[in-house]
Scaffold this active site. Structure first.
Site, mmCIF file in Angstrom:
data_model
loop_
_atom_site.group_PDB
_atom_site.id
_atom_site.type_symbol
_atom_site.label_atom_id
_atom_site.label_comp_id
_atom_site.label_asym_id
_atom_site.label_seq_id
_atom_site.Cartn_x
_atom_site.Cartn_y
_atom_site.Cartn_z
ATOM 1 N N GLY A 164 0.815 -1.219 0.000
ATOM 2 C CA GLY A 164 0.000 0.000 0.000
ATOM 3 C C GLY A 164 0.845 1.263 0.000
ATOM 4 O O GLY A 164 0.431 2.295 0.507
ATOM 5 N N LEU A 203 13.765 4.200 -10.492
ATOM 6 C CA LEU A 203 13.524 4.575 -11.893
ATOM 7 C C LEU A 203 12.791 5.913 -11.900
ATOM 8 O O LEU A 203 11.837 6.101 -11.143
ATOM 9 C CB LEU A 203 12.706 3.498 -12.602
ATOM 10 C CG LEU A 203 13.312 2.087 -12.556
ATOM 11 C CD1 LEU A 203 12.361 1.063 -13.155
ATOM 12 C CD2 LEU A 203 14.641 2.048 -13.298
ATOM 13 N N ASN A 289 0.677 -9.602 -7.164
ATOM 14 C CA ASN A 289 -0.527 -9.641 -6.335
ATOM 15 C C ASN A 289 -1.258 -10.945 -6.607
ATOM 16 O O ASN A 289 -1.590 -11.253 -7.746
ATOM 17 C CB ASN A 289 -1.430 -8.451 -6.645
ATOM 18 C CG ASN A 289 -0.807 -7.150 -6.186
ATOM 19 O OD1 ASN A 289 -0.251 -7.073 -5.095
ATOM 20 N ND2 ASN A 289 -0.854 -6.143 -7.021
ATOM 21 N N ARG A 291 -4.239 -12.147 -6.193
ATOM 22 C CA ARG A 291 -5.689 -12.002 -6.042
ATOM 23 C C ARG A 291 -6.260 -11.316 -7.273
ATOM 24 O O ARG A 291 -5.520 -10.899 -8.160
ATOM 25 C CB ARG A 291 -5.979 -11.118 -4.826
ATOM 26 C CG ARG A 291 -5.249 -9.787 -4.949
ATOM 27 C CD ARG A 291 -5.693 -8.769 -3.941
ATOM 28 N NE ARG A 291 -4.720 -7.711 -3.794
ATOM 29 C CZ ARG A 291 -4.587 -6.655 -4.587
ATOM 30 N NH1 ARG A 291 -5.400 -6.512 -5.621
ATOM 31 N NH2 ARG A 291 -3.660 -5.740 -4.381
ATOM 32 N N ARG A 337 -11.771 5.165 -11.036
ATOM 33 C CA ARG A 337 -12.226 4.809 -9.683
ATOM 34 C C ARG A 337 -12.958 5.987 -9.075
ATOM 35 O O ARG A 337 -12.382 7.068 -8.900
ATOM 36 C CB ARG A 337 -11.036 4.458 -8.797
ATOM 37 C CG ARG A 337 -10.302 3.235 -9.273
ATOM 38 C CD ARG A 337 -9.387 2.744 -8.176
ATOM 39 N NE ARG A 337 -8.459 1.765 -8.715
ATOM 40 C CZ ARG A 337 -7.684 0.993 -7.964
ATOM 41 N NH1 ARG A 337 -7.721 1.109 -6.635
ATOM 42 N NH2 ARG A 337 -6.863 0.129 -8.515
HETATM 43 P P1 ADP Z 1 3.371 -1.547 -2.653
HETATM 44 O O1 ADP Z 1 3.396 -3.005 -2.353
HETATM 45 O O2 ADP Z 1 3.499 -0.699 -1.425
HETATM 46 O O3 ADP Z 1 2.252 -1.144 -3.563
HETATM 47 P P2 ADP Z 1 5.240 -1.608 -4.942
HETATM 48 O O4 ADP Z 1 6.552 -2.281 -4.862
HETATM 49 O O5 ADP Z 1 4.169 -2.266 -5.724
HETATM 50 O O6 ADP Z 1 4.751 -1.266 -3.446
HETATM 51 O O7 ADP Z 1 5.447 -0.146 -5.526
HETATM 52 C C1 ADP Z 1 4.380 0.784 -5.557
HETATM 53 C C2 ADP Z 1 4.724 1.966 -6.421
HETATM 54 O O8 ADP Z 1 5.951 2.595 -5.952
HETATM 55 C C3 ADP Z 1 5.004 1.646 -7.876
HETATM 56 O O9 ADP Z 1 3.815 1.570 -8.652
HETATM 57 C C4 ADP Z 1 5.883 2.827 -8.271
HETATM 58 O O10 ADP Z 1 5.041 3.970 -8.451
HETATM 59 C C5 ADP Z 1 6.730 3.059 -7.034
HETATM 60 N N1 ADP Z 1 8.012 2.291 -7.095
HETATM 61 C C6 ADP Z 1 8.280 1.085 -6.549
HETATM 62 N N2 ADP Z 1 9.540 0.663 -6.826
HETATM 63 C C7 ADP Z 1 10.112 1.636 -7.563
HETATM 64 C C8 ADP Z 1 11.409 1.806 -8.191
HETATM 65 N N3 ADP Z 1 12.393 0.884 -8.102
HETATM 66 N N4 ADP Z 1 11.625 2.950 -8.899
HETATM 67 C C9 ADP Z 1 10.650 3.901 -9.012
HETATM 68 N N5 ADP Z 1 9.425 3.802 -8.446
HETATM 69 C C10 ADP Z 1 9.133 2.689 -7.739
#
Ligand code: ADP
Length: 450
Positions: A164, A203, A289, A291, A337
């Site tokens: 989250g 990134l 994910n 689900r 949404r």
């Molecule tokens: P969570 O499980 O909290 O949702 P995620 O790993 O899916 O975390 O990352 C959520 C969001 O964070 C991504 O959609 C992106 O916007 C940002 N993010 C995560 N990792 C990176 C990265 N290595 N570089 C840039 N942005 C990132």
């Protein structure tokens, strides 16, 4: 096939599952808190059981209450929806111990993908491209600093148990490393009871592209293309589309096959989403994910499949109803949404709906549990509806979205509908020219939200 299933969720997603089950001739049991006695999912299900007081922890997250509701009603299987218990491996174990079926993957797969270091390690071994970063956990600040120098800044420090958007901190340079490292660790510890962290290259201008996969648990799996969910506020998606405007058919086929092969090799069961960041033509895995996702309807629209029906079929031991060659893309779909939130700060805005009118017509789907006179309770998340449109191509989908938003009436509470009217005036949205930071910048500039 099951005769009766229980839905351990509320709101639009509970209703979504009721609809799929009814078309399959399966009876449904709704569970609800005392705050949801008048909710639409309770009205629409064949039976309902009150499982506790308003707080989610004492109702929708109460494992004993949900298992008891199955026993009382004779439900054979549980659909968890998204959120609540949907990615809780301990819950799945209890379900299986009671000889009930969990409509979703195994406890083991949920556990593997729920720990980000293990997930990344597993995906790497399965040939899925990952964001460059540390090999597993990083235990000390010294090691973190050494890695930062080695990889080059900026880097992101992530709690392995995070979710989250919590437990993630960016260090732009060596001077920011100490604070970012210690904060990510502390957030992991306090929010998720686990202070292990790892480091990734940050990134700067990626898109969020996720691949929908589906497995039969017996080594066969398919992919259903990608969704572009780059328009986010505080890492929460607000606008999703499929196919992704920046992804070519060749890229889709290649990354799709990589993902389908990976989940086939671990005998994954049911629906799953493999999330990537996409930059300069490269995909970088961030998490999986295990689900159904909120945004699954855009995939359903372009492939003409019912993912919930498919989840139920596979959980009951039946074969998947499609193979990879049956899955072809038809047109373009967009979901927005609709949250009960007040702009510009997106403050939750629960309250009574004095008037509700859902849009309709060709290519319009409204997934919502609202009705005239319904009171949105203040205890749960603020999503009150998803408006999904489908057109022959992206311009037609955008025009349809504009038209459908104009028909929608939700009176009595503030909603995020004005945001979408405004976004549909933006050239970058109309041309699909955005990345994961675009919306945050736009909100700051146009609404002063920051
Ligand atoms: P969570 O499980 O909290 O949702 P995620 O790993 O899916 O975390 O990352 C959520 C969001 O964070 C991504 O959609 C992106 O916007 C940002 N993010 C995560 N990792 C990176 C990265 N290595 N570089 C840039 N942005 C990132």
């Amino acid at each position: 096939m099951f005769e009766k299933i229980l839905i351990a969720n509320r709101g639009e997603i509970a209703l979504r599952v009721v609809r799929a089950a009814r078309e399959m001739g399966i009876a449904t049991v709704a569970v609800h808190s005392t705050a949801d006695s008048d909710a639409m999912h309770v009205r629409m299900a064949d039976e309902s059981v009150c499982i506790g007081p308003p707080s989610g922890a004492q109702s929708y997250l109460s494992v004993p209450a949900i298992i008891a509701a199955c026993e009382v009603t004779g439900a054979e299987a549980i659909h968890p929806g998204y959120g609540f218990l949907s990615e809780n491996a301990g819950f799945v174990q209890v379900v299986e111990d009671h000889d009930l079926t969990f409509i979703g993957p195994t406890a083991e797969h949920i556990r593997i993908m729920g720990d980000k270091i293990t997930a990344k390690d597993t995906m790497k071994k399965l040939g899925v491209p990952c964001v460059p970063g540390s090999d597993g956990g990083v235990a000390t600040l010294e090691e973190a600093k050494r890695l930062g120098e080695e990889m080059g800044y900026p880097v992101i420090i992530k709690a392995t148990a995070g979710g989250g958007g919590r437990g993630m901190k960016v260090a732009q340079n060596a001077g920011e490393m100490e604070k970012a490292f210690l904060t990510a660790r502390a957030e992991g510890k306090s929010n998720f009871g686990n202070d292990e962290v790892y480091i990734e290259k940050y990134l700067t201008t990626p898109r969020h592209i996720e691949i929908q996969v589906f497995g039969d648990g017996k080594g066969r799996a398919v992919h259903l293309g990608e969704r572009d969910c780059s328009l986010q506020r505080r890492h929460q998606k607000v606008f999703e589309e499929a196919p992704g405007p920046a992804i070519s058919a060749e890229e889709r086929a290649a990354i799709g096959k990589t993902c389908a092969d990976a989940v086939a090799r671990i005998n994954y069961t049911g629906a799953g989403t493999i999330e990537f960041l996409y930059e300069n033509g490269e995909f970088y895995f961030i998490e999986m994910n295990t689900r159904l996702q909120v945004e699954h309807p855009v995939t359903e629209a372009i492939f003409g499949v019912d993912l919930v029906r498919e989840q139920i079929r596979v959980a009951s031991g039946m074969e998947m109803s499609f193979q990879q060659e049956d899955l072809t893309i038809n047109g373009h779909s967009i979901e927005v949404r609709i949250n009960a939130e007040k702009l510009p700060n997106f403050a939750p805005c629960p309250g009574r709906i004095t008037q509700y009118h859902a849009p309709g017509g060709l290519g319009v789907r409204m997934d919502s549990a609202l009705y005239d006179g319904y009171s949105i309770p203040p205890y749960y998340d603020s999503l009150i509806g998803k408006l999904i449109v489908h057109g022959r191509d992206r311009p037609e989908a955008l025009a349809r979205l504009n038209r459908a938003l104009g028909e929608l009436i939700v009176d009595g509470v503030d909603t995020t509908v004005p945001l979408f009217h405004a976004l549909l005036q933006e050239e970058d949205v109309l041309t699909g020219n955005y990345n994961i930071h675009w919306l945050e910048h736009w909100l700051e500039t146009n609404l002063g939200d920051g």
